[in-house]
Design a protein around this motif. Structure first.
Motif, PDB file in Angstrom:
ATOM      1  N   SER B 229       0.858  -0.905   0.028  1.00 18.48           N
ATOM      2  CA  SER B 229      -0.075   0.053  -0.006  1.00 18.48           C
ATOM      3  C   SER B 229       0.747   1.257   0.024  1.00 18.48           C
ATOM      4  O   SER B 229       0.612   2.265  -0.566  1.00 18.48           O
ATOM      5  N   ASP B 232       1.777   1.747  -3.719  1.00 14.31           N
ATOM      6  CA  ASP B 232       0.627   2.215  -4.351  1.00 14.31           C
ATOM      7  C   ASP B 232       0.693   3.651  -3.851  1.00 14.31           C
ATOM      8  O   ASP B 232       0.096   4.558  -4.966  1.00 14.31           O
ATOM      9  N   GLU B 233       0.882   3.917  -2.883  1.00 13.06           N
ATOM     10  CA  GLU B 233       0.847   5.537  -2.486  1.00 13.06           C
ATOM     11  C   GLU B 233       2.059   6.252  -2.816  1.00 13.06           C
ATOM     12  O   GLU B 233       1.954   7.672  -3.259  1.00 13.06           O
ATOM     13  N   ALA B 236       1.515   8.927  -5.588  1.00  6.07           N
ATOM     14  CA  ALA B 236       0.522   9.608  -5.520  1.00  6.07           C
ATOM     15  C   ALA B 236       0.788  10.999  -5.799  1.00  6.07           C
ATOM     16  O   ALA B 236       1.789  11.661  -5.368  1.00  6.07           O
ATOM     17  N   ALA B 257       2.053   9.804   3.490  1.00  5.98           N
ATOM     18  CA  ALA B 257       2.033   8.633   2.955  1.00  5.98           C
ATOM     19  C   ALA B 257       1.734   7.417   3.973  1.00  5.98           C
ATOM     20  O   ALA B 257       0.738   6.793   3.587  1.00  5.98           O
ATOM     21  N   ASN B 260      -2.577   7.150   4.790  1.00  6.72           N
ATOM     22  CA  ASN B 260      -3.221   6.657   3.812  1.00  6.72           C
ATOM     23  C   ASN B 260      -2.882   5.180   3.547  1.00  6.72           C
ATOM     24  O   ASN B 260      -3.792   4.636   3.382  1.00  6.72           O
ATOM     25  N   ALA B 261      -1.673   4.948   3.618  1.00  2.00           N
ATOM     26  CA  ALA B 261      -1.406   3.315   3.332  1.00  2.00           C
ATOM     27  C   ALA B 261      -1.742   2.569   4.700  1.00  2.00           C
ATOM     28  O   ALA B 261      -1.899   1.362   4.460  1.00  2.00           O
TER      29      ALA B 261
ATOM     30  N   ASN D 102      -4.113  15.623  -0.264  1.00  3.60           N
ATOM     31  CA  ASN D 102      -4.245  14.293   0.542  1.00  3.60           C
ATOM     32  C   ASN D 102      -5.716  14.006   0.972  1.00  3.60           C
ATOM     33  O   ASN D 102      -5.935  14.760   1.763  1.00  3.60           O
TER      34      ASN D 102
END
Ligand SMILES: Nc1ncnc2c1ncn2[C@@H]1O[C@H](COP(=O)(O)OP(=O)(O)OP(=O)(O)O)[C@@H](O)[C@H]1O
Ligand SMILES: Nc1ncnc2c1ncn2[C@@H]1O[C@H](COP(=O)(O)OP(=O)(O)OP(=O)(O)O)[C@@H](O)[C@H]1O
Ligand SMILES: [Mg+2]
Ligand SMILES: [Mg+2]
Lengths: 600, 340, 305, 336, 346
Positions: B229, B232-233, B236, B257, B260-261, D102
């Motif tokens: 994850s 994936d981030e 971003a 990061a 979110n992860a 974000n």
């Protein structure tokens, strides 16, 4: 213990647990402390610690000896048993133990369909009434003479429980009897339960006022191990002092290490292992059931099978010699009723003999080496081993290979005890590997081979009896009836011998071996064990509490330096944690600095 | 500005409002339905099992007459029509009662209650450790995707992941507990009746090896989830924006990061929390840890169907409840879920 | 260009393209060090399993004709020692690899078929039909694997043990695949080409077989190797708990025997270590392959410079 | 001193097959109070150019040439200095505002973040709470209600999010704003709002701006100067007002022609496009990269790689048909 | 085909999503649309994002079902049974916005084009039909493209493949949902030119959904402007653009660069939400005419707020759903000069 432990900073004061506590490892958890429901060996051991019985088994040969009953007598017609109780026995809460308690305990067992009856009732099926004419006398009336009744009053049979506690218990079937309901566990035995942790351990405190003398240890703890390996390790490390039922392989481990502080004990047990054969499954009214191989009805085939098996090798390889090759059905431990075939009769390992028997019976070798009978059916037998018993799986492989040598194909399948019970009941088997535990009295053993123990059919539902051979032989039936009615032990012995011979000659089973009790203990901690029977018998799990009351802590001639393993490990752990934190912190800090800059 | 105050409170309220009664009710009903399904399945699964428990639990080696067997069967509730038994079962269940364990001779509920906390203690500790270490490793590895640290971490955790935990347990016993090894830790059990340590320390001492075995094996799944994850981030756009704002690399990772992860990993964590109670069957067997796993192993050698059934129900219920909690917590921590 | 025009209709060009894609996959795979290591290991292990009769005489499995003495430590004659029957552990491991691999693969096939089917249907159908498949998945997902496996193992007692073990593992392990496939199927469902197919009049069968399935297959394949490793681990664990087939030496049953026969107390470490290591190596190898495949098929996981 | 000066910038991405030249020699300048528009086909290197200015490209990317901000060399800066420069001197509004925020942080916190990072020590000490007023002002200035500071990105519409991104870009009062397609994927109506906002910011605050967009009509109305890129190069540069109406380079001409002008009868029922495929950076045709698609290509185009040359006063184009080849870049410089 | 009925007709169409309350869905994406498409007509449907254009297009294909109203094909209501829908979909084709997404990455161009033929089991030489469709869509020589995968094509080529996939079934109607918005400006014109030429050659009816008024100017005969699930203005493209009758259309036109000389009318207020459609005229909360008092002056302000507007009736003249009389704003001056050409209905 007076020796101060060097470096023991954590606990200088006396520990809560007595140092002379005897700790034994048990391989099966105590399923219940309630003597009316528990089924496993350690549970019965616990009941023996907590309660008394009318009689005990003698430590020499397990014959009945006085316990709560100082003496007893049978009426001339054999229908009335009178027990004279010991005076002055007290319950652990101080109350007197009287015949009322005994009557209460036995009466419960007589109530049909009760939990208590389910547990102990089978030996009392012809008991009509029990009485307590006075405080010290207890009487049992039976409708027929019952030679095996006395055995049911010994330890392992009906325990005497305190009436004033148990009369208030509603649902006996689910009563834990471990003090968890706030009611104290009251008993009269040499020990009393003080702490029960299911799946962990059970602590018993010595009863200093025990009528037969206070035990020499202050505490006895049974610790449960799911895993035999770890139990052996624990014994080696001194975490426990005793292991009561080792497997042959684990026993071997201790034997090969020959640790001088560990004493091993190897003695006969009441278990007999057999290769069961389907001699023709049928119901009690002789309706054939199941799909057993017809060839097994032929006694020659059954005998050939026994000839093909090298029992000694089997014992040597799969049990590392920790068993005795068997021919007769009863265990030599029950020495009073033991019968061993004369040498000429014994079917010892002889593959040629086996082949010859099969040839005679008309089974000729087929194309693939498997013999084919006159009916064109190959000698392919299902051989069931049990998933619960790893040694049976191992042994099945041996037997399979030996049978192959004489042209019989064994198709080994492994099933659970439960499934096998079902298959046997329905007659859907040819051969299986299992064992019996025969009590001191031969009646149980012989009854298993009677016609009435075959399956019963009710509509389509077949329910199995106790017979797993479907043996039904008029001569044997006759002998069985005679032995039940015979009250004179000597005469009875003759009949029993004949019955056992009948079983052997007809090769109902291929009996394989008599199992042995394998035990080990730390001789640097306890001493004074009393084996039962006297020659190499079991040290614990006895009929009675002989060893438990006799053992005493061993005092070494010269005080060995005290091992303060516990506190040392704490230091080790603390050190490890500190070290780990320090290293982790340093690494983290370094990484952090290096990543903080100059990277995208 | 005063608006900040006003709306600050508003936002907090909004957060809670995300748990609308409809949402909560929907999730709860969903979980309840699932539980009901499992219960029914469970019930019938154990009814089609082969064997005659009456015979299994009547001790072999003692003679018994068929009538007594029949009595035992009736005590075990056999003989009634299946639907009657099932309704009775549901009724009992509604009162928090399960059946009676054949092998433990006590109500299944009691047997389970006794063993519940030891399991939670053992597996829970291992899981929390594994989650913390695993996520930490995974975050670092993912952030430095392709670096030596990443490769080493992935390789190591995957290797441990390939190890059967009970085998590792056996090895740990050989090395750290046995007399021929280091002998530092007790070989089995949860406490030593003769120990002179305080109880909690004694338990901790007993926990070290089983927890280590479980943790080491569990770590991988968290490492991998967290790592992927983070990867994936990693690319971003808002991370590019954060970098463009002039944040340091570690600030970008930690402030932006990571959180979110963390969300996918949290799902994983909750799911595995549900599996806590069932996860340690083998380890409890190897270490004789008096938990539910050991109880199931004991129930297995019978087999004691009512007990197996109860244990099974608890195992499934734990997962369902944990999933429910995750579902309910999720909108509180991830603002995006609230929109849905 | 004449060469590319031939027989497009019969799909030969498409087939050639697919071959090329496969070649491309292989080219990428070859460059993946982890994947290659795993593959080499697997090929070696498979070779060992296939060549078992050449590597270790079958008589080594016989108990009555076992070549060694009970628990002989590793030696020149028995590289990995012997068990209590005197059978060489190495022979057991070599022959056991067959069982372990067969169980692993067969269970995986079952698991994959069920998982893919249920996952695709759960993803494709909306409304109650999809809901049913979805709930089914959820349901199997919340039932803890080992207890269910244990229960099923009891249920299938009538089957040959090995088959029972395979079915048990297959039936208990598909839910993860189904969930993965469903997620993938949902993203495919959201793709405009499915909308286009619907607008062209395609029925469910066409949609699923032409669009959804082909697009989830790579994921399923990548997942296969991972599932094989899980299945092998599961077989080992089930056998360890005594639910395996004790008559066929698999690595799990060898370990179970060692455990049941107190190998550790007897100091027979070789009996525990070698089969355990075999499990670790083969599971790890499958993991390596699976992850490499995943990396290649899922560009998100590719390492960006 | 010009605000931003890019000289002969080359950017190569490192990819599996080698190096991918995304920007191949670009010269551009942006002055204070000036908007430079950048147009061009998808994939021609516009975003790469934008990211290169703040060195936001992946670490493995090779960047050559010179980028100076206030005369300071960006490519040679230490990381510490670069971080200080980022946002405080030049900020960037990313392509696709939806993903530039974000999702799990509040709008207000995200706007405050660069202020806390780059602000005065007093500001930093006062912390996030104290910045609420400033954040509110910033939001109001882009037409988003101040209370939205407490919202999460998903609670805002696309246009609002884009405006938040702009507010964020303004937070540290930078001198240069790089806006990479700030209005793609937005509704026409919202697009108009955002563009009007950007334009007013430039005129009011006197900042410089680089505006990347596909929409020529937007560029021609908002920008001062426009550069048209093709295959990693600027192929035409000139004043916004005239470039599209009177393009010199055939590509710019085709691009302008593809945009219908409503009311212009020439385009009614007569859509026009540019045939051919855009070039792939790894496989550029020799000579002028546009020649395969060029309607007026001559033989020379296939061999000669024409660089920018003056086309008209204040204009330059890279086409053989344009003017005479300039001797050096300085000549071009003088034209401005 | 000579039919008294229009090829496609939409009557009182309401399409919604989400749970229903009292029979009315929560999200009313299309909320009262009437529309006719004659043979050979190109109709552009414009409007801001989220106003229901795609939903309308999908409903025309039967991919969404109306909860009220109906779609008529040659005067017959659409039958939603599987077999009937399948037959219908052979005649009416959909072209989607994003050609990359509309093509399955694992299927070749040939397969993508032939898919329709295979689904409908169209007899005849499949190869020839595919080749013909591809070359009609401007991919020549067709054989060169057969074996290619979508990722090997440029965006414009992909959209041509999608169009070829629609053409191969010889449809009567093509519904194109934003067919060029994901394409580069340089490719856009090419695709639009293709659509126009197909109409001219094959007499196709084309409904183009877009948010780009320039596209309408480029190709459409008729222009319908949609707002919040309803068509608020419809008429000949030139007329609508030159003399918008609805304040919303006027606002849309005012922000176009072509009208930069004027002050753009920027609509304020929250974006419209099909979950909460305002009472009265659905545009009134954002209506500049209401805000600046023009409605007040015309004496309709109260009705704007309180009285629900009728749906635009089905007639072919230029009409707007607004209470204000006459043409209310400035359009784009040059547009008025446009003369209808092509096969328009008359
Ligand atoms: N991180 C990257 N690694 C490799 N190649 C890249 C990377 N980013 C962009 N590219 C390639 O560089 C070229 C230029 O990309 P860039 O994003 O600058 O184009 P653009 O002009 O902004 O296009 P668009 O208008 O679509 O935004 C493209 O061919 C693209 O594929
Ligand atoms: N499946 C759905 N479920 C719920 N709401 C939907 C669904 N599809 C569309 N909507 C809603 O219906 C409204 C109209 O959507 P639609 O896609 O038709 O708009 P559009 O005009 O095509 O917009 P755009 O220009 O952005 O494509 C939107 O508010 C959208 O959120
Ligand atoms: Mg870009
Ligand atoms: Mg749309």
């Amino acid at each position: 213990d007076a020796t101060p432990s060097p470096g023991a900073t954590v606990s200088a004061s006396a520990p809560a647990h007595a140092k002379d506590a005897f700790v034994m490892g048990i391989k099966a958890d105590i399923d219940s402390l309630n003597p009316y429901v528990g089924l496993l060996v350690p549970a019965f051991d616990a009941y023996a610690l907590m309660y008394d019985y009318l009689t005990d088994g003698s430590p020499q040969d397990m014959t009945p000896v006085p316990s709560l009953a100082e003496k007893w007598e049978t009426s001339a017609d054999g229908l009335t048993w009178t027990f004279h109780l010991r005076k002055g026995v007290k319950w652990s809460d101080g109350k007197d133990l009287t015949s009322a308690d005994v009557k209460f305990s036995y009466e419960r067992v007589l109530v049909p369909d009760s939990t208590e009856n389910g547990q102990y009732g089978s030996s009392f099926s012809n008991v009509t009434k029990v009485e307590a004419p006075d405080a010290d006398t207890f009487v049992i009336h039976t409708s027929e003479p019952n030679a095996s009744l006395l055995a049911a009053t010994m330890a392992g049979g009906v325990p005497v429980v305190p009436k004033h506690i148990w009369e208030n218990i509603k649902d006996v079937g689910s009563y834990a009897n471990d003090g968890s309901d706030g009611k104290p566990v009251v008993g009269s035995g040499p020990f009393q339960l003080v702490e029960a942790k299911k799946g962990q351990y059970y602590r018993f405190k010595a009863n200093p006022g025990y009528w037969n003398g206070a035990p020499h240890i202050s505490e006895l703890t049974m610790v449960f191990f799911q895993n035999e390996e770890t139990m052996v390790q624990a014994l080696e490390k001194g975490e426990i002092d005793f292991i009561s039922a080792l497997t042959a392989k684990a026993f071997n481990a201790l034997k090969t290490k020959s640790d001088p502080t560990i004493t091993l004990n190897q003695g006969p047990s009441q278990y007999v292992y057999e290769l069961g054969l389907n001699t023709g499954a049928a119901t009690v009214d002789n309706t054939p059931i199941g799909d057993g191989h017809p060839a097994l009805k032929d006694v020659k085939v059954r005998q050939a099978i026994e000839y093909a098996i090298d029992k000694q090798t089997l014992v040597d390889k799969t049990l590392l010699g920790a068993a005795k090759v068997a021919y007769g059905e009863n265990s030599p431990l029950n020495s009073a009723w033991y019968w061993d075939p004369p040498a000429a009769m014994k079917r010892t390992f002889a593959p040629d003999k086996a082949r010859q028997l099969l040839d005679e019976a008309g089974y000729k070798a087929g194309a693939d080496g498997v013999r084919v009978g006159p009916d064109g059916k190959a000698l392919t037998f299902r051989l069931f081993a049990r998933s619960e018993a790893t040694e049976s799986q191992d042994q099945a492989r041996y037997i399979q290979e030996w049978l192959k040598e004489i042209g019989i194909k064994a198709d080994v399948q492994v099933v659970s005890n439960d499934a096998l019970t079902d298959l046997i009941g329905k007659g859907k088997y040819d051969m299986f590997l299992w064992d019996w535990w025969w009590g001191p009295d031969p009646e149980g053993l012989l009854s298993v081979f009677t016609c009435s123990q075959r399956s019963t059919k009710d509509g389509d539902a077949i329910s199995g009896g106790w017979s797993d051979s479907f043996y039904c032989n008029p001569e044997f039936e006759n002998l069985y009836k005679q032995h039940v009615a015979e009250m004179d032990p000597a005469k009875r012995k003759v009949i029993v011998d004949k019955a056992l011979e009948n079983l052997y000659v007809n090769a109902v089973y291929a009996t394989l071996y008599y199992d042995q009790t394998l035990q080990a203990y730390r001789n640097d901690r306890f001493t004074g064990f009393v084996p039962q029977p006297a020659s190499g018998g079991s040290m614990v799990a006895q009929i009675g509490t002989w060893s438990y009351r006799a053992i005493k802590p061993y005092t070494a001639p010269a005080a060995a330096p005290e091992d303060s393993g516990g506190s040392r490990t704490v230091l080790i752990i603390a050190g490890a944690v500190v070290l780990l934190l320090a290293v982790g912190g340093a690494v983290f800090a370094m990484r952090r600095r290096s990543t903080a800059d100059d990277r995208e | 500005m005063s608006t900040a105050q006003r709306t600050g409170g508003g936002a907090a309220r909004r957060r809670l409002r995300a748990l609308t009664p409809r949402y909560v009710a929907g999730k709860v009903v969903g979980a309840a339905v699932l539980l009901l399904f499992v219960t029914i399945f469970n019930y019938f699964l154990f009814r089609v099992m082969p064997g005659d428990p009456a015979k299994t639990f009547a001790p072999r080696g003692r003679n018994d007459d068929p009538a007594a067997l029949q009595a035992m069967r009736e005590r075990m509730g056999q003989g009634k029509p299946w639907w009657e038994k099932f309704l009775l079962y549901l009724d009992n269940l509604a009162h928090g009662e399960l059946e009676h364990s054949y092998s433990q001779h006590q109500p299944v509920v009691d047997a389970i209650a006794e063993r519940f906390w030891p399991t939670v203690l053992l597996s829970g500790t291992a899981l929390v450790l594994a989650a913390v270490i695993g996520m930490w490793l995974g975050a670092r590895a993912g952030w430095r995707h392709g670096s030596r640290f990443d490769r080493a971490t992935s390789a190591t955790s995957l290797t441990w992941y390939s190890v059967p935990e009970w085998w590792l347990g056996l090895i740990l016993i050989i090395v750290f507990a046995s007399k021929s090894g280091l002998g530092l830790f007790p070989v089995s059990g949860m406490s030593d009746p003769r120990s002179d340590l305080p109880y909690w320390l004694d338990v901790a001492h007993h926990m070290v090896l089983p927890v280590t075995a479980l943790t080491v094996v569990y770590i991988a799944q968290y490492t991998l989830v967290m790592r992927s994850s983070i990867i994936d981030e990693r690319y971003a756009d808002y991370l590019a924006a954060a970098r463009a704002k002039g944040l340091r690399d570690d600030q970008v990772r930690n402030r932006h990061a990571l959180r979110n992860a963390l969300l996918p990993s949290l799902t994983q964590l909750f799911l595995s929390l549900g599996f806590v109670v069932s996860g340690a069957i083998t380890i409890e067997t190897v270490f004789s840890w008096p938990g539910l796993g050991l109880l199931s192993e004991q129930a297995l050698s019978g087999p004691d169907y009512p007990l197996l059934e109860g244990v099974f129900l608890v195992f499934s219920a734990a997962v369902i409840v944990m999933n429910l909690i995750a579902d309910l917590i999720y909108p509180l921590i991830d603002p995006r879920v609230r929109a849905a | 260009m004449t060469t590319t025009t031939v027989d497009v209709t019969r799909g030969s060009v498409a087939w050639a393209r697919r071959r090329a894609a496969l070649a491309g996959f292989w080219r990428q795979y070859r460059r993946d060090r982890e994947g290659l290591t795993g593959l080499i290991l697997l090929v070696l292990i498979a070779a060992v399993a296939v060549a078992a009769p050449l590597l270790a005489a079958e008589t080594g499995l016989s108990v009555t004709h076992a070549p060694g003495r009970p628990i002989e430590p590793p030696s020149g004659r028995f590289w990995m020692g012997t068990d209590f029957n005197g059978r060489p552990i190495m022979t057991l491991i070599i022959w056991g690899s067959r069982i372990s691999l067969i169980v692993g693969f067969a269970a995986t096939v079952i698991s994959m078929v069920i998982g893919t089917l249920v996952g695709v249907l759960a993803g494709h159908f909306t409304g109650w039909r999809g809901g049913v498949f979805n709930k089914l998945t959820d349901w199997f997902l919340v039932i803890p694997f080992l207890p269910l496996a244990i229960a099923l193992a009891q249920l299938f007692h009538g089957l040959p043990k090995l088959l029972a073990v395979i079915i048990v593992i297959g039936v208990t392990s598909w839910s993860g695949t189904a969930r993965l496939v469903r997620a993938q199927a949902l993203t495919v469902e959201a793709r405009p080409y499915l909308e286009r197919a619907k607008a062209l009049g395609a029925g469910h069968w066409h949609q699923v077989s032409h669009h959804v399935l082909p697009n989830v297959m790579p994921l399923v394949l990548a997942n296969t190797t991972l599932t094989v490793s899980i299945s092998i681990l599961a077989e080992t664990t089930l056998s360890f708990l005594g639910l395996g087939d004790p008559l066929h030496a698999s690595w799990g049953t060898v370990l179970h025997d060692a455990y049941a026969q107190a190998a550790i107390s007897n100091g027979a470490w070789w009996w525990v270590i070698f089969p355990g290591l075999s499990v670790v190596v083969v599971v790890r190898a499958f993991n390596m392959c699976g992850r490499a495949t995943e990396r290649i098929l899922d560009p998100r996981l590719r390492e960006r410079a | 001193m010009t605000l931003l000066e890019i000289q002969d910038l080359h950017v190569d991405y490192k990819i599996a097959g080698g190096l991918l030249p995304a920007v191949r020699g670009v010269d551009l300048t942006v002055g204070k109070g000036q908007i430079l528009g950048v147009a061009g086909e998808s994939g021609c290197g516009k975003s790469t150019l934008a990211s290169a200015v703040l060195r936001l490209l992946p670490a493995s990317t090779r960047v050559r040439g010179r980028i100076s901000l206030h005369g300071e060399d960006v490519l040679g800066m230490s990381w510490g200095r670069l971080r200080a420069v980022r946002w405080s001197e030049a900020s960037i509004v990313f392509q696709g505002a939806m993903s530039g925020l974000n999702p799990v942080h509040r709008i207000g916190d995200q706007i405050a973040e660069p202020i806390l990072l780059h602000g005065t020590p007093a500001q930093r000490k006062a912390g996030r709470k104290a910045l609420a007023g400033k954040v509110g002002e910033l939001l109001e200035s882009v037409g988003v209600p101040a209370w939205r500071a407490q919202s999460y990105p998903h609670e805002l519409s696309g246009g609002q999010r884009q405006r938040v991104m702009i507010a964020m870009a303004l937070a540290c009062e930078p001198d240069l704003i790089i806006a990479d397609e700030p209005t793609t994927a937005l509704d026409v109506m919202v697009q108009a709002q955002v563009m009007a906002l950007l334009k007013s910011l430039v005129t009011e605050r006197g900042v410089g701006m680089m505006l990347i967009s596909h929409d020529l009509s937007v560029l021609s109305h908002v920008c001062d100067r426009v550069a048209v890129m093709y295959a990693g190069r600027v192929v035409e540069e000139g004043p916004a007002a005239t470039l599209f109406s009177d393009a010199c380079h055939p590509y710019a001409k085709a691009l302008a022609g593809a945009f219908p002008v409503i009311g212009d009868m020439a385009s009614r029922r007569a859509p026009r496009g540019l045939p051919g495929d855009p070039p792939y950076p790894l496989d550029l045709p020799g000579g002028c990269p546009f020649h395969p698609r060029c309607a007026v290509a001559i033989e020379q185009c296939a061999t000669e790689d024409v660089r920018l040359r003056p086309a008209a006063p204040g204009r330059a184009a890279a086409c053989v048909h344009v003017g005479v080849a300039s001797e050096s870049a300085t000549a071009l410089e003088n034209l401005r | 085909m000579t039919s008294v009925h229009p090829v496609l007709e939409v009557r009182d169409l309401h399409v919604g999503f989400g749970p229903r309350k009292g029979g009315v869905p929560e999200v009313r994406a299309v909320d009262g649309v009437e529309l006719t498409a004659e043979r050979g007509q190109i109709i552009a449907l414009a409007g801001e994002s989220g106003c229901g254009k795609t939903t309308l297009a999908r409903t025309l294909l039967g991919l969404a079902q109306p909860w009220r109203g109906q779609v008529l094909y040659h005067g017959k209501p659409l039958d939603y049974r599987n077999s009937a829908l399948k037959a219908y979909r052979r005649k009416v084709q959909l072209v989607l916005q994003d050609p990359t997404g509309a093509l399955n990455p694992r299927r070749t161009v040939y397969e993508a084009v032939a898919e329709g033929l295979r689904i409908h089991r169209v007899p005849g030489d499949e190869r020839a039909q595919v080749a013909q469709a591809l070359s009609r869509a401007g991919l020549r020589p067709a054989e060169n493209f057969f074996g290619r995968y979508p990722h090997e094509l440029s965006g414009g080529q992909r959209q041509r493949v999608v169009i070829a996939g629609a053409l191969v079934l010889n449809p009567e109607v093509i519904v194109a949902d934003e067919p060029v918005s994901s394409l580069d400006a340089s490719v856009r014109g090419e695709i639009l030119a293709l659509l126009m030429s197909l109409r001219d050659e094959l007499g196709l009816t084309v409904l183009v959904v877009t948010h780009d008024l320039g596209l309408a100017w480029n190709i459409a005969d008729q222009l319908a402007v949609m707002y919040l699930g309803r068509i608020v203005e419809i008429g000949r493209t030139e007329q609508v653009l030159a003399a918008p009758k609805h304040p919303y259309t006027e606002a849309l036109l005012s922000v176009l660069p072509e009208t930069r000389h004027r002050e753009p009318v920027i609509l304020t207020g929250e974006a419209p939400d099909p979950r909460h459609i305002p009472d009265g005229c659905r545009f009134h909360p954002r209506c500049p005419a209401l805000a600046d008092g023009r409605a007040q002056r015309a004496g309709v302000a109260d009705r704007c707020v309180g009285e629900p507007l009728q749906m635009l009736p089905l007639h072919r003249a230029h009409a707007a759903a607004c209470l204000l009389p006459g043409h209310i704003g400035d359009g784009i001056a040059g547009a008025a000069g446009g003369v209808p050409t092509g096969v328009t209905a008359s």
